[in-house]
Design a protein around this motif. Structure first.
Motif, PDB file in Angstrom:
ATOM      1  N   TYR A  14      16.357  -0.049  16.648  1.00  0.00           N
ATOM      2  CA  TYR A  14      17.053  -1.343  16.808  1.00  0.00           C
ATOM      3  C   TYR A  14      18.287  -1.920  16.016  1.00  0.00           C
ATOM      4  CZ  TYR A  14      16.845  -6.429  16.146  1.00  0.00           C
ATOM      5  OH  TYR A  14      17.156  -7.837  16.186  1.00  0.00           O
ATOM      6  N   LEU A  15      19.153  -2.048  17.164  1.00  0.00           N
ATOM      7  CA  LEU A  15      20.422  -2.477  16.604  1.00  0.00           C
ATOM      8  C   LEU A  15      20.767  -3.885  16.595  1.00  0.00           C
ATOM      9  CD1 LEU A  15      22.194   0.356  19.026  1.00  0.00           C
ATOM     10  CD2 LEU A  15      21.841   0.639  16.635  1.00  0.00           C
ATOM     11  N   GLN A  16      21.487  -4.182  15.508  1.00  0.00           N
ATOM     12  CA  GLN A  16      21.675  -5.725  15.410  1.00  0.00           C
ATOM     13  C   GLN A  16      22.985  -6.017  14.845  1.00  0.00           C
ATOM     14  OE1 GLN A  16      19.489  -7.556  12.424  1.00  0.00           O
ATOM     15  NE2 GLN A  16      19.565  -9.724  13.088  1.00  0.00           N
ATOM     16  N   GLU A  17      23.820  -6.915  15.342  1.00  0.00           N
ATOM     17  CA  GLU A  17      25.346  -7.198  14.895  1.00  0.00           C
ATOM     18  C   GLU A  17      24.975  -8.216  13.754  1.00  0.00           C
ATOM     19  OE1 GLU A  17      29.420  -9.345  16.355  1.00  0.00           O
ATOM     20  OE2 GLU A  17      27.915  -8.674  17.845  1.00  0.00           O
ATOM     21  N   ARG A  18      25.408  -7.756  12.660  1.00  0.00           N
ATOM     22  CA  ARG A  18      25.346  -8.671  11.701  1.00  0.00           C
ATOM     23  C   ARG A  18      26.714  -9.407  11.324  1.00  0.00           C
ATOM     24  NH1 ARG A  18      20.449  -7.430   8.663  1.00  0.00           N
ATOM     25  NH2 ARG A  18      21.295  -9.150   7.387  1.00  0.00           N
TER      26      ARG A  18
END
Length: 93
Positions: free
Chosen positions: A83-87
């Motif tokens: 799971y990739l998420q832009e923080r």
């Protein structure tokens, strides 16, 4: 104030409990045995080498399990395995 007094009486010896915190010198501070200090001795390299080797062996041994789990996740889920998420942090950085 009683809680603070109780905590300082419990954690400090009589020579430190009644002393002014700004006037404590090295002579009044309790000694810390070398076994409890944070310094790492140079003779600990065999232990570090053993830990590194065992961790490497464990990673190699568990690699097929990790691959199997990744395949199972991909087969049962719509999204990617990881799971990739832009923080966004402070001030949109």
């Amino acid at each position: 104030m009683r809680l603070i007094e109780a905590l300082t009486a419990w954690s400090a010896g009589p020579e430190l409990r009644d002393a002014d915190p700004w006037s404590i010198t090295d002579e009044a501070a309790p000694d810390v045995p070398p076994s409890q200090s944070a310094a790492v001795e140079e003779s600990n390299w065999p232990t570090r080498a053993l830990n590194f080797t065992l961790a490497l062996v464990a990673l190699v041994a568990l690699w097929p399990v990790f691959v199997l789990l990744a395949v199972l996740i991909k087969l049962t889920s719509r999204g990617p395995v990881f799971y990739l998420q832009e923080r966004v942090g402070l001030d949109r950085r």
